[in-house]
Design a protein around this motif. Sequence first.
Motif, PDB file in Angstrom:
ATOM      1  N   LEU B  30       0.818  -1.203   0.000  1.00  0.00           N
ATOM      2  CA  LEU B  30       0.000   0.000   0.000  1.00  0.00           C
ATOM      3  C   LEU B  30       0.853   1.254   0.000  1.00  0.00           C
ATOM      4  O   LEU B  30       1.606   1.487   0.941  1.00  0.00           O
ATOM      5  CB  LEU B  30      -0.886   0.028   1.256  1.00  0.00           C
ATOM      6  CG  LEU B  30      -1.965  -1.036   1.356  1.00  0.00           C
ATOM      7  CD1 LEU B  30      -2.568  -1.029   2.745  1.00  0.00           C
ATOM      8  CD2 LEU B  30      -3.043  -0.792   0.310  1.00  0.00           C
ATOM      9  N   VAL B  36      -8.385   4.176   1.714  1.00  0.00           N
ATOM     10  CA  VAL B  36      -8.943   3.038   2.449  1.00  0.00           C
ATOM     11  C   VAL B  36     -10.391   3.364   2.791  1.00  0.00           C
ATOM     12  O   VAL B  36     -10.682   4.459   3.277  1.00  0.00           O
ATOM     13  CB  VAL B  36      -8.143   2.779   3.747  1.00  0.00           C
ATOM     14  CG1 VAL B  36      -8.709   1.597   4.504  1.00  0.00           C
ATOM     15  CG2 VAL B  36      -6.666   2.580   3.435  1.00  0.00           C
ATOM     16  N   THR B  39     -15.843  -1.422   4.241  1.00  0.00           N
ATOM     17  CA  THR B  39     -16.909  -2.101   3.505  1.00  0.00           C
ATOM     18  C   THR B  39     -18.121  -2.304   4.425  1.00  0.00           C
ATOM     19  O   THR B  39     -18.038  -2.079   5.636  1.00  0.00           O
ATOM     20  CB  THR B  39     -16.443  -3.491   3.036  1.00  0.00           C
ATOM     21  OG1 THR B  39     -16.109  -4.253   4.198  1.00  0.00           O
ATOM     22  CG2 THR B  39     -15.224  -3.398   2.124  1.00  0.00           C
ATOM     23  N   VAL B  88      -7.899  -5.583   4.825  1.00  0.00           N
ATOM     24  CA  VAL B  88      -8.148  -5.884   3.410  1.00  0.00           C
ATOM     25  C   VAL B  88      -8.360  -7.386   3.240  1.00  0.00           C
ATOM     26  O   VAL B  88      -9.318  -7.833   2.615  1.00  0.00           O
ATOM     27  CB  VAL B  88      -6.965  -5.428   2.516  1.00  0.00           C
ATOM     28  CG1 VAL B  88      -7.105  -5.974   1.104  1.00  0.00           C
ATOM     29  CG2 VAL B  88      -6.868  -3.899   2.493  1.00  0.00           C
ATOM     30  N   ASN B  89      -7.448  -8.150   3.839  1.00  0.00           N
ATOM     31  CA  ASN B  89      -7.540  -9.608   3.734  1.00  0.00           C
ATOM     32  C   ASN B  89      -8.846 -10.145   4.293  1.00  0.00           C
ATOM     33  O   ASN B  89      -9.388 -11.129   3.795  1.00  0.00           O
ATOM     34  CB  ASN B  89      -6.378 -10.254   4.495  1.00  0.00           C
ATOM     35  CG  ASN B  89      -5.246 -10.594   3.562  1.00  0.00           C
ATOM     36  OD1 ASN B  89      -5.279 -10.212   2.382  1.00  0.00           O
ATOM     37  ND2 ASN B  89      -4.242 -11.281   4.068  1.00  0.00           N
ATOM     38  N   THR B  94     -11.742  -1.789   1.625  1.00  0.00           N
ATOM     39  CA  THR B  94     -11.188  -1.862   0.276  1.00  0.00           C
ATOM     40  C   THR B  94     -10.175  -0.729   0.135  1.00  0.00           C
ATOM     41  O   THR B  94     -10.225   0.252   0.877  1.00  0.00           O
ATOM     42  CB  THR B  94     -12.271  -1.679  -0.797  1.00  0.00           C
ATOM     43  OG1 THR B  94     -12.933  -0.430  -0.561  1.00  0.00           O
ATOM     44  CG2 THR B  94     -13.277  -2.800  -0.767  1.00  0.00           C
ATOM     45  N   THR B  95      -9.270  -0.891  -0.807  1.00  0.00           N
ATOM     46  CA  THR B  95      -8.296   0.176  -1.032  1.00  0.00           C
ATOM     47  C   THR B  95      -8.314   0.560  -2.501  1.00  0.00           C
ATOM     48  O   THR B  95      -8.738  -0.220  -3.354  1.00  0.00           O
ATOM     49  CB  THR B  95      -6.862  -0.258  -0.658  1.00  0.00           C
ATOM     50  OG1 THR B  95      -6.485  -1.374  -1.470  1.00  0.00           O
ATOM     51  CG2 THR B  95      -6.771  -0.631   0.806  1.00  0.00           C
TER      52      THR B  95
END
Lengths: 190, 121
Positions: B30, B36, B39, B88-89, B94-95
Amino acid sequence: MSGANPIPVKIVVAGGFAVGKSTFVESISDIDPLTTEAAMTKVSEGIDDIGDATSKKSTTVAMDFGRVALGQDLVLYLFGTPGQNRFHFMWDELVRGAIGAVVLVDTNRLEHCFPAVDYMEQAGVPFIVAVNAFDGVVRHHPEDVREALDVPAHVPVIVTDARHKAAVRDALVNLVRHAMTVAASAGAPA
Amino acid sequence: MTDPDRNGASALRVRPYLLTRGRTKSVVDLPLEAQVRTTDAGDGGVGHQPPEQRAILELCAQPHSVAEISALLDMHLQVARILVGDLVNDGMVTTNTATPQSNERPDLRLLERVLDGLQSL
């Protein structure tokens, strides 16, 4: 929680100590400039010769940055960087994916910007040289500065005033145009 | 790692990496300016997260960059990056970045948009 995630772009503001980098960022930023601290994780050749684990976290570097919304779906970040040679590892991080760099110059201390100019040239980062007119007075002609810095003819050398938003915007416009020329001549890699 | 008990000054430096369980590298690459955004899953999962992750999820209800997360939540940059990588994982955030590869420069089309945006300021 609606709307798209904006596309972020980045411009680096480099130059010697106290040349006006923070003022430059502050003049155009939508927010009060923020400071982030990065640990010196990439220790680095030539910075210190103690290769052990403790030396790796012995230094943090503060970076000032600002944010400018460019419409709804684009956001520009301006990062000021410490000017000294020993912070080059930070520059590697900063210039990654950047549009380019504005190297601010104080003509009274011209030599302070040498490391930034050298770095941007070697790293192939599009950059312009912006002479900061302290007190609104330009003491040296940009072409004299170009000669003194030995920057190539295609690199713009302009006069700016870090205190004024319009002058800062013009400097950024100049950089973006230059970056477009560079991108076009490089065959516009994606 | 230095023993924080033995040396008070080092405690501040060691503690950030306790949050990352000692890791110093993020699982995703990143850049500082990466946007960022939390969600819906992240929004729903806020209550189950440790305080630092929760703070990120709450802040990023509106998009913020990794650098802003670091500055506003007073975390070292690398720590913020690692925690965001985990989120994120887990599908919690989300990025968004300007280019697919973080070392690429923006292309002409994007530069034109930046130019237009600056000129409208």
